[in-house]
Write an enzyme that holds these catalytic residues in place. Structure first.
Site, PDB file in Angstrom:
ATOM      1  N   LYS A   6       0.821  -1.219   0.000  1.00 33.04           N
ATOM      2  CA  LYS A   6       0.000   0.000   0.000  1.00 33.04           C
ATOM      3  C   LYS A   6       0.853   1.267   0.000  1.00 33.04           C
ATOM      4  O   LYS A   6       0.521   2.242  -0.662  1.00 33.04           O
ATOM      5  CB  LYS A   6      -0.956   0.005   1.189  1.00 33.04           C
ATOM      6  CG  LYS A   6      -0.314   0.294   2.527  1.00 33.04           C
ATOM      7  CD  LYS A   6      -1.351   0.460   3.625  1.00 33.04           C
ATOM      8  CE  LYS A   6      -0.688   0.767   4.959  1.00 33.04           C
ATOM      9  NZ  LYS A   6      -0.030   2.067   5.004  1.00 33.04           N
ATOM     10  N   THR A   7       1.962   1.253   0.755  1.00 30.94           N
ATOM     11  CA  THR A   7       2.799   2.455   0.830  1.00 30.94           C
ATOM     12  C   THR A   7       3.396   2.781  -0.533  1.00 30.94           C
ATOM     13  O   THR A   7       3.415   3.941  -0.966  1.00 30.94           O
ATOM     14  CB  THR A   7       3.919   2.270   1.872  1.00 30.94           C
ATOM     15  OG1 THR A   7       3.327   1.981   3.140  1.00 30.94           O
ATOM     16  CG2 THR A   7       4.766   3.530   1.984  1.00 30.94           C
ATOM     17  N   ASP A  64      -3.651   8.004   4.342  1.00 37.35           N
ATOM     18  CA  ASP A  64      -3.138   6.671   4.658  1.00 37.35           C
ATOM     19  C   ASP A  64      -3.837   6.138   5.911  1.00 37.35           C
ATOM     20  O   ASP A  64      -4.271   6.923   6.761  1.00 37.35           O
ATOM     21  CB  ASP A  64      -1.629   6.767   4.890  1.00 37.35           C
ATOM     22  CG  ASP A  64      -0.961   5.399   5.003  1.00 37.35           C
ATOM     23  OD1 ASP A  64      -1.524   4.417   4.471  1.00 37.35           O
ATOM     24  OD2 ASP A  64       0.117   5.316   5.612  1.00 37.35           O
ATOM     25  N   GLU A  65      -3.930   4.816   6.036  1.00 37.41           N
ATOM     26  CA  GLU A  65      -4.528   4.156   7.215  1.00 37.41           C
ATOM     27  C   GLU A  65      -5.920   4.727   7.522  1.00 37.41           C
ATOM     28  O   GLU A  65      -6.241   5.061   8.669  1.00 37.41           O
ATOM     29  CB  GLU A  65      -3.615   4.311   8.451  1.00 37.41           C
ATOM     30  CG  GLU A  65      -2.209   3.772   8.271  1.00 37.41           C
ATOM     31  CD  GLU A  65      -2.122   2.247   8.288  1.00 37.41           C
ATOM     32  OE1 GLU A  65      -3.182   1.586   8.269  1.00 37.41           O
ATOM     33  OE2 GLU A  65      -1.005   1.719   8.303  1.00 37.41           O
ATOM     34  N   GLN A 119      -8.051  -4.415   9.431  1.00 37.00           N
ATOM     35  CA  GLN A 119      -7.017  -4.031  10.390  1.00 37.00           C
ATOM     36  C   GLN A 119      -7.430  -2.814  11.208  1.00 37.00           C
ATOM     37  O   GLN A 119      -6.588  -2.089  11.740  1.00 37.00           O
ATOM     38  CB  GLN A 119      -5.697  -3.747   9.657  1.00 37.00           C
ATOM     39  CG  GLN A 119      -5.097  -4.982   9.001  1.00 37.00           C
ATOM     40  CD  GLN A 119      -3.702  -4.727   8.463  1.00 37.00           C
ATOM     41  OE1 GLN A 119      -2.735  -4.607   9.208  1.00 37.00           O
ATOM     42  NE2 GLN A 119      -3.586  -4.652   7.142  1.00 37.00           N
ATOM     43  N   ARG A 167       1.516 -10.643  10.666  1.00 33.61           N
ATOM     44  CA  ARG A 167       2.850 -10.078  10.884  1.00 33.61           C
ATOM     45  C   ARG A 167       3.924 -11.079  10.459  1.00 33.61           C
ATOM     46  O   ARG A 167       5.071 -10.708  10.247  1.00 33.61           O
ATOM     47  CB  ARG A 167       3.085  -9.727  12.366  1.00 33.61           C
ATOM     48  CG  ARG A 167       2.170  -8.690  13.007  1.00 33.61           C
ATOM     49  CD  ARG A 167       2.019  -7.449  12.196  1.00 33.61           C
ATOM     50  NE  ARG A 167       0.838  -7.518  11.339  1.00 33.61           N
ATOM     51  CZ  ARG A 167       0.613  -6.739  10.308  1.00 33.61           C
ATOM     52  NH1 ARG A 167       1.502  -5.838   9.960  1.00 33.61           N
ATOM     53  NH2 ARG A 167      -0.484  -6.861   9.579  1.00 33.61           N
TER      54      ARG A 167
END
Length: 680
Positions: free
Chosen positions: A33-34, A213-214, A244, A586
């Site tokens: 995503k980044t 973002d987020e 998330q 993770r």
């Protein structure tokens, strides 16, 4: 192909090329995503020709904003006179107020106060309610656009009326002294834009392309601010993952991302489902689990790394054996060449870290507790330890300084200074000076009575020094430590930590019945030499802290019903499931999931049931796989008991649903419940 698109998949390229109108990029864990967001920013500037000054990219952390700015600028061909504005929500609010706070009839010389300053101001206004609760409530009200006046009108009970009055006085103080707190950095820009439509239109036109973002972590106030920033256009692109969304307890609202296509008309949805982090086996477990949530848009992660090791289930009798089992697994990984900093142990509750620390210490494995305080250094644990130390030694004025007004009993700072200064002058302990009657003309009668009652309780408790379990029970009953922390509404489970300590305390004396209280205190494993060691350490942290990180090997502990998912009145099962999803994803190479049969909980050992997340994740095709382990012991088998050591099973008996094993421990025959032994 454009150089910007090299190595990107079709969904990422589609998201980058979408220019006008709202866009929701639903980006799964490890889906890049980044890179997608930063490449889109570079594409807007370099290929489309949007002036960098007309873009605004909002993040949640300074670290993320700096990383994204460096990445985006590194992709640009052209040299910019000024970089695009890429910052946190709060940084944006601060910049905005530097230009426009005069719209609120306030001066540009405003001062931003930190959380400690804020609490000091609130403390002066509040004499009845716990400070943490008042601070939490005022932050909650600000972020939900509820004014003091509106809250006072709707106040239902005495406490709410007190909070409303403090809130009103607090806001008046900020206004009069031209102070701005952290919440105001979002609230005040919203209020200015809400009351000045021309300015709102001007700002919206200035920032013609907005990216966030987020987005799943935004709260109600941030959503309302974004609406104002989009007044002149609908060119907003948000990146997030509804699976998330794990910060509901601090105000984030999952509805912001779920309802994005309703809130912003003609919005396009693009899903990033190709995962570049984890193996097929890890993603299969995560996908299967999260599919049980009803409140989600829906996506399925696909591994780009192919197949790997199976997810491993670790089952132990209790938390002490669990920590030792994990430490041995880590020791083996280390011997195979795995760096310790590529191994993480994740937990839902910070209180679970205590046993972990002991297990890792026993095998000499270096570790770092990330984003939390070491168990014995937590304020509430230090309080209890100080009481225990002072009970042993009434001359221990260092411990007395910590507990003389903890919990609060009306002995203020100036009185404390008088008490300890006089003792120092006389070269005696405070208790000796008190017994001499030297304080009678030195402090008020009210404080004298408080001291008399306090020392009286401690003297009563000293009668139980040789019976530690009775001592700890009476200490917590006579001194209201637990109740004082239970009143504070904050994000730290201090009561749970005290319960964990009591469990540890009782467990110690159960295993060391001949030891004294001094032995327990002297055996506490502080190991402070590891605190500053950063490299090549096992990373131990809460699941919340782990969000956004990745490790080759991940151990998730405490998968028991009541611990994970957490069983509390305010708990949200879907958010608990999202937390587990975050924990599982993770892991890059291998995931270990651990559960135990019993833990010390709320001061006593409690038998536990396995977490429903095992079955929901498909790890257990049927529940019997876990239940079988109680019933398939065999005569002659060697087992281990935490107190009696190793023994051999001589007989097996059924008692209802339980299995009782008759075990010979070196000539000592004992009937033991099967759940309390472990195979060798």
């Amino acid at each position: 192909m454009n150089h910007l698109f090299e190595g990107l998949n079709s969904s990422q390229i589609e998201a980058i090329r979408h220019i006008d109108n709202p866009l929701l990029i639903l980006a799964g864990a490890g889906s890049g995503k980044t890179r997608t967001l930063t490449t889109r920013l570079a594409y807007l500037i370099d290929e489309v020709g949007v002036p960098a000054s007309q873009t605004l990219t909002l993040t949640f952390t300074n670290k993320a904003s700096l990383e994204m700015r460096d990445r985006a600028l590194g992709l640009l061909k052209q040299r910019l006179q000024a970089p695009p504005l890429l910052c946190t929500f709060h940084r944006f609010g601060l910049l905005f107020l530097k230009f426009y706070i005069s719209y609120l009839q306030r001066g540009f010389n405003f001062v931003l106060i930190d959380s400690d300053d804020r609490k000091k101001i609130l403390k002066k206004m509040n004499e009845t309610l716990p400070l943490g609760y008042v601070d939490y409530m005022i932050s909650y009200l600000k972020n939900n656009l509820i004014t003091p006046e509106a809250f006072l009108i709707e106040a239902r009970d005495k406490n709410q009326k007190i909070v409303g009055k403090i809130y009103l006085d607090y806001q008046k103080t900020l206004q009069e002294q031209n102070l701005v707190d952290f919440d105001d950095l979002i609230l005040l820009p919203y209020e200015i834009l809400d009351k000045n439509e021309d300015l709102a239109m001007e700002i919206s036109q200035k920032y013609a392309y907005i990216m966030v973002d987020e987005y799943q972590d935004t709260n109600f106030l941030q959503f309302k601010l974004l609406q104002k920033l989009c007044l002149a256009h609908q060119n907003i692109c948000v990146v997030g993952d509804d699976d998330q969304s794990i910060y509901g307890w601090r105000g984030s609202d999952i509805r912001n991302i779920l309802d994005f296509q309703e809130n912003f008309k003609n919005a396009k949805l693009i899903k990033l489902e190709e995962n570049y982090r984890s193996t097929l086996e890890i993603l299969e477990v995560a996908n299967t689990l999260i599919a049980h949530n009803a409140n989600r848009i829906g996506k399925t992660l696909k591994s780009m790394n192919g197949s790997g090791d199976s997810v491993e289930i670790l089952h132990n009798l209790d938390e002490n054996l669990e920590s030792l089992c994990i430490a041995k697994k880590i020791e083996k990984l280390k011997s195979e060449g795995v760096r310790l900093d590529q191994i993480a142990i994740l937990f839902r509750l910070n209180a679970l870290s205590r046993a972990l620390e002991e297990g890792l210490n026993k095998l000499g494995l270096q570790y770092k507790l990330v984003g939390t305080i070491r168990f014995y250094e937590r304020a509430e644990i230090k309080d209890v330890l100080s009481y225990l130390r002072y009970l042993i030694n009434p001359k221990d004025d260092f411990s007395l300084e910590r507990i003389i007004n903890q919990p609060k009993r009306g002995i203020g700072k100036q009185t404390q200074e008088k008490i300890f200064d006089l003792a120092k002058q006389k070269s005696k302990s405070v208790y000796e000076v008190f017994c001499d009657g030297a304080y009678n003309d030195y402090i008020s009668e009210k404080n004298l009575k408080t001291l008399r009652d306090f020392f009286g309780i401690l003297q009563d408790l000293r009668e139980f020094l040789e019976t530690p379990e009775i001592l700890i029970r009476n200490l917590l009953e006579r001194i209201d430590i637990v109740q004082s922390y239970a009143k504070i509404q904050e994000n730290v489970d201090r009561v749970g930590n005290i319960d964990e300590f009591v469990g540890l305390f009782r467990d110690y004396f159960l295993n060391n019945p001949n030891d004294l209280l001094e032995d327990f205190l002297n055996n506490i494993p502080l190991h402070s030499d590891l605190d500053n060691y950063q490299e090549d350490c096992v990373q131990c942290m809460s699941v919340h802290t782990a969000k956004g990180l990745e490790f080759d090997y991940v151990f998730v502990i405490g998968l028991e019903n009541g611990f994970f998912p957490l069983d509390r009145e305010e708990s949200d099962l879907e958010e608990e499931r999202r937390l587990a999803y975050v924990a599982f994803t993770r892991a890059k190479k291998k995931l270990f999931i651990s559960y135990v049969d019993s833990r010390f909980y709320k001061g006593k050992r409690t038998q536990l049931q396995v977490s429903p997340f095992f079955k929901e994740s498909g790890l257990l095709k049927n529940k019997q796989r876990l239940e079988q382990q109680d019933s398939d012991f065999k005569k002659g088998e060697v087992v281990s008991h935490k107190i009696f050591g190793m023994g051999r099973i001589e007989d097996i008996k059924k008692s209802g649903n339980d299995t009782i094993l008759v075990i010979n421990f070196g000539g000592l025959r004992k009937p033991i419940m099967s759940a309390f032994v472990q195979r060798i």
